[in-house]
Design a protein around this motif. Structure first.
Motif, PDB file in Angstrom:
ATOM      1  N   VAL A 268       0.880  -1.277  -0.061  1.00 18.35           N
ATOM      2  CA  VAL A 268       0.037   0.028   0.018  1.00 18.35           C
ATOM      3  C   VAL A 268       1.139   1.231   0.001  1.00 18.35           C
ATOM      4  O   VAL A 268       0.673   2.242  -0.550  1.00 18.35           O
ATOM      5  CB  VAL A 268      -0.870  -0.098   1.292  1.00 18.35           C
ATOM      6  CG1 VAL A 268      -1.797   1.246   1.347  1.00 18.35           C
ATOM      7  CG2 VAL A 268      -1.905  -1.213   1.310  1.00 18.35           C
ATOM      8  N   ALA A 269       1.873   1.450   0.825  1.00 16.08           N
ATOM      9  CA  ALA A 269       2.783   2.444   0.958  1.00 16.08           C
ATOM     10  C   ALA A 269       3.493   2.561  -0.646  1.00 16.08           C
ATOM     11  O   ALA A 269       3.499   4.115  -0.978  1.00 16.08           O
ATOM     12  CB  ALA A 269       4.095   2.280   1.578  1.00 16.08           C
ATOM     13  N   ALA A 270       3.537   1.621  -1.554  1.00 19.59           N
ATOM     14  CA  ALA A 270       4.296   1.889  -2.782  1.00 19.59           C
ATOM     15  C   ALA A 270       3.064   2.475  -3.767  1.00 19.59           C
ATOM     16  O   ALA A 270       3.326   3.309  -4.614  1.00 19.59           O
ATOM     17  CB  ALA A 270       4.682   0.560  -3.530  1.00 19.59           C
ATOM     18  N   HIS A 299       3.626  -2.727   5.095  1.00 16.37           N
ATOM     19  CA  HIS A 299       2.272  -2.268   4.696  1.00 16.37           C
ATOM     20  C   HIS A 299       1.784  -2.996   3.882  1.00 16.37           C
ATOM     21  O   HIS A 299       1.250  -2.588   2.473  1.00 16.37           O
ATOM     22  CB  HIS A 299       2.239  -0.571   4.530  1.00 16.37           C
ATOM     23  CG  HIS A 299       2.712   0.067   5.620  1.00 16.37           C
ATOM     24  ND1 HIS A 299       4.305   0.720   5.386  1.00 16.37           N
ATOM     25  CD2 HIS A 299       2.371   0.527   6.789  1.00 16.37           C
ATOM     26  CE1 HIS A 299       4.399   1.411   6.597  1.00 16.37           C
ATOM     27  NE2 HIS A 299       3.437   1.357   7.307  1.00 16.37           N
ATOM     28  N   VAL A 300       1.908  -4.197   3.610  1.00 16.06           N
ATOM     29  CA  VAL A 300       1.539  -5.171   2.683  1.00 16.06           C
ATOM     30  C   VAL A 300       0.088  -5.902   3.192  1.00 16.06           C
ATOM     31  O   VAL A 300      -0.065  -6.283   3.974  1.00 16.06           O
ATOM     32  CB  VAL A 300       2.450  -6.266   2.275  1.00 16.06           C
ATOM     33  CG1 VAL A 300       2.178  -7.441   1.352  1.00 16.06           C
ATOM     34  CG2 VAL A 300       3.858  -5.728   2.138  1.00 16.06           C
ATOM     35  N   LEU A 308      -6.880  -1.147  -5.767  1.00 16.53           N
ATOM     36  CA  LEU A 308      -6.348  -0.337  -4.749  1.00 16.53           C
ATOM     37  C   LEU A 308      -5.664   0.853  -5.087  1.00 16.53           C
ATOM     38  O   LEU A 308      -6.006   2.071  -4.629  1.00 16.53           O
ATOM     39  CB  LEU A 308      -5.482  -1.383  -3.720  1.00 16.53           C
ATOM     40  CG  LEU A 308      -5.969  -2.328  -3.034  1.00 16.53           C
ATOM     41  CD1 LEU A 308      -5.026  -3.150  -2.309  1.00 16.53           C
ATOM     42  CD2 LEU A 308      -7.269  -1.903  -2.092  1.00 16.53           C
ATOM     43  N   ARG A 309      -5.043   0.923  -6.278  1.00 21.96           N
ATOM     44  CA  ARG A 309      -4.520   2.251  -6.826  1.00 21.96           C
ATOM     45  C   ARG A 309      -5.703   3.002  -7.256  1.00 21.96           C
ATOM     46  O   ARG A 309      -5.640   4.504  -7.072  1.00 21.96           O
ATOM     47  CB  ARG A 309      -3.648   1.731  -8.083  1.00 21.96           C
ATOM     48  CG  ARG A 309      -2.924   2.928  -8.520  1.00 21.96           C
ATOM     49  CD  ARG A 309      -2.214   2.484 -10.038  1.00 21.96           C
ATOM     50  NE  ARG A 309      -1.000   1.721  -9.751  1.00 21.96           N
ATOM     51  CZ  ARG A 309      -1.148   0.334 -10.023  1.00 21.96           C
ATOM     52  NH1 ARG A 309      -1.987  -0.182 -10.521  1.00 21.96           N
ATOM     53  NH2 ARG A 309       0.090  -0.243  -9.674  1.00 21.96           N
ATOM     54  N   ARG A 310      -6.864   2.742  -7.866  1.00 21.34           N
ATOM     55  CA  ARG A 310      -7.885   3.604  -8.095  1.00 21.34           C
ATOM     56  C   ARG A 310      -8.381   4.066  -6.831  1.00 21.34           C
ATOM     57  O   ARG A 310      -8.750   5.206  -6.686  1.00 21.34           O
ATOM     58  CB  ARG A 310      -8.981   2.623  -8.664  1.00 21.34           C
ATOM     59  CG  ARG A 310      -9.974   3.514  -9.500  1.00 21.34           C
ATOM     60  CD  ARG A 310      -9.649   4.246 -10.367  1.00 21.34           C
ATOM     61  NE  ARG A 310     -10.810   4.925 -11.205  1.00 21.34           N
ATOM     62  CZ  ARG A 310     -10.650   5.942 -12.150  1.00 21.34           C
ATOM     63  NH1 ARG A 310      -9.168   6.210 -12.199  1.00 21.34           N
ATOM     64  NH2 ARG A 310     -11.688   6.571 -12.610  1.00 21.34           N
ATOM     65  N   VAL A 311      -8.485   3.258  -5.812  1.00 25.33           N
ATOM     66  CA  VAL A 311      -9.183   3.774  -4.607  1.00 25.33           C
ATOM     67  C   VAL A 311      -8.252   5.003  -3.880  1.00 25.33           C
ATOM     68  O   VAL A 311      -8.739   5.874  -3.679  1.00 25.33           O
ATOM     69  CB  VAL A 311      -9.136   2.852  -3.359  1.00 25.33           C
ATOM     70  CG1 VAL A 311      -9.472   3.297  -1.978  1.00 25.33           C
ATOM     71  CG2 VAL A 311     -10.207   1.734  -3.676  1.00 25.33           C
ATOM     72  N   SER A 342      -3.269   0.956   7.516  1.00 27.81           N
ATOM     73  CA  SER A 342      -4.312   1.979   7.432  1.00 27.81           C
ATOM     74  C   SER A 342      -3.704   2.882   6.451  1.00 27.81           C
ATOM     75  O   SER A 342      -2.439   3.270   6.327  1.00 27.81           O
ATOM     76  CB  SER A 342      -4.399   2.794   8.725  1.00 27.81           C
ATOM     77  OG  SER A 342      -5.103   3.849   8.860  1.00 27.81           O
ATOM     78  N   LEU A 343      -4.508   3.478   5.458  1.00 28.37           N
ATOM     79  CA  LEU A 343      -4.418   4.422   4.774  1.00 28.37           C
ATOM     80  C   LEU A 343      -5.268   5.737   4.934  1.00 28.37           C
ATOM     81  O   LEU A 343      -6.545   5.749   4.924  1.00 28.37           O
ATOM     82  CB  LEU A 343      -4.416   4.173   3.143  1.00 28.37           C
ATOM     83  CG  LEU A 343      -4.358   5.157   2.336  1.00 28.37           C
ATOM     84  CD1 LEU A 343      -2.893   5.576   1.769  1.00 28.37           C
ATOM     85  CD2 LEU A 343      -5.058   4.758   0.976  1.00 28.37           C
TER      86      LEU A 343
END
Length: 444
Positions: A268-270, A299-300, A308-311, A342-343
């Motif tokens: 998620v961090a990437a 953060h995997v 998820l990239r779209r989110v 968490s993001l």
């Protein structure tokens, strides 16, 4: 011959719509069962009341008959006769302790009207009638032991019938609810297929239109063309891009509803770093600062990277669209507790009223301020993606104090991440070894 590993497809988890249909089916089942249970209880209460009333009436008639016709030596079953004549009291042999009721005999002998009462002696209930018969005062006591046993047997039979009936009702209502939900499920499937097909068919001509609009805008950017024409062409380019985003959202929503897709380890961090870097030029042109804060640790998550990239892109675009020049958008990635990634996207923009948070993620709703899509398909799609990944998304804010969107996803276990990575590495190694054996391959 080299055998490549075959990846067994996993069973896809049910989407949000399927979960809502299943929840509605269970709700219909237990509601019907509850209604039938209440109805059966009412029937039991009515039948029990009728039986009790009939038994009381029978007991009163038996005591009345006993006073008129029976003697001490020849009483009917479950009845005991007591006769008082000239101060001498005679009772049926085996009369239970506590009988006769002497107070009633004394009262009737003193001139009181006939007495009908229900008494309890030694744990048993009796219907007792006391009245004159000729020159004697007679008291008939009727035992209700068998009547009470009949009522207990009746209640046991009703309890058994209701238990079996509820099981049958639950099974039948579940089957009926499932059949009732089938047309709705089919309609949702047809709707998803229509959205997917329509979006897929519209993408190609829309892409061509957007490309031609870009070419025209570049050709007309020179000084010899009027500024109004250049502005209109730029608006055409922006409109086609926005329409393309909507179609992409529709297509991704339809695909997510049908199948969440494969699950791979996703950093998620990437993805957040990519999203912040992609918005750098637009942020500078808008006079905004978009920054990334990354916490300690991994953060995997297990999920679908494009979704998820779209989110993240939708949340960042939403924050930028509602932040005035000079404001700031902060994307934070952290692991607040074990097993959770968490993001959060925080902006210093116009914010929103707390009462709007309930409808924040509704489809095609519109906000009251800002340039972006604080309400609309983007945030609705973001919620669908997060829920399909077994996560949750929340929003908070106040007017004039910005907004905060938080996404929490279950962290990937090391075993899952390793299990996904090893087959991929083996597959790549096997492919490289095949290429190395081909003429002109890397091994030569």
């Amino acid at each position: 011959m080299i055998s490549l590993p075959v990846r067994v497809p996993r069973r896809t988890a049910p989407g949000p719509e399927q979960r809502r249909l299943a929840s509605a089916q269970w709700s219909i089942t237990w509601r019907i069962s509850l209604v039938m249970s209440v109805i059966m209880l009412l029937v039991v209460a009515i039948v029990y009341s009728v039986v009790l009333f009939a038994q009381r009436a029978d007991a009163e008639r038996e005591t009345q008959w006993g006073i008129r016709h029976n003697t001490v030596d020849s009483p009917p079953v479950c009845m005991w006769i007591t006769v008082e004549r000239d101060g001498v009291v005679r009772s049926t042999r085996g009369t239970p302790d506590g009988l006769p009721v002497m107070s009633s005999l004394t009262a009737v002998r003193a001139g009181a009207p006939p007495v009908l009462e229900r008494v309890e002696r030694g744990g048993e209930e009796y219907t007792v009638r006391t009245a004159w018969r000729g020159d004697a005062v007679v008291q008939a006591a009727y035992g209700e032991r068998f009547q009470r046993a009949d009522r207990e047997h009746l209640l046991l039979a009703f309890a058994t019938a209701e238990s079996i009936g509820l099981l049958l009702v639950a099974a039948a209502s579940g089957m009926l609810a499932r059949r009732a939900m089938t047309p709705l499920s089919d309609a949702l499937d047809r709707q998803r297929r229509f959205v997917a097909d329509a979006s897929h068919e519209l993408r190609t001509p829309l892409t061509q239109l957007h490309t031609r609009a870009q070419l025209l805008a570049r050709r007309c950017s020179g000084a010899e063309h009027p500024q109004a024409l250049t502005t209109d062409l730029q608006r055409l380019v922006t409109g086609t891009r926005q329409l393309g985003d909507v179609i992409d959202d529709l297509l991704l929503s339809a695909r997510l509803s049908q199948s969440p897709g494969s699950r791979d380890p996703v950093d998620v961090a990437a993805l957040a770093e990519e999203a912040v870097a992609a918005e750098d030029a637009r942020a500078q042109s808008m006079g905004l600062a978009v920054r990334l804060r990354q916490g300690q640790g991994a953060h995997v998550v297990m999920g679908t990277a494009p979704a998820l990239r779209r989110v993240i892109a939708a949340l960042v675009d939403n924050a930028m669209g509602h932040t005035p020049p000079g404001g700031e958008v902060v994307v934070s990635v952290d692991a607040p507790r074990p097993g959770v990634v968490s993001l959060s996207v925080r902006d210093t923009g116009v914010g929103f009223a707390p009462e709007e948070a309930d409808r924040l993620f509704e489809r095609f709703a519109r906000g009251s301020a800002g340039r972006g899509r604080r309400f609309g398909l983007g945030l609705a799609l973001a919620r669908e993606v997060v829920e399909s990944h077994r996560g949750r998304i929340t929003a908070g804010g106040r007017p004039g104090h910005g907004a905060l969107f938080t996404v929490e996803l279950p962290a990937a276990r090391m075993a899952d991440a390793a299990g996904e990575a090893i087959p991929r590495q083996r597959s790549i190694s096997a492919c490289l070894s095949v290429v190395a054996r081909q003429p002109g391959g890397p091994g030569r």
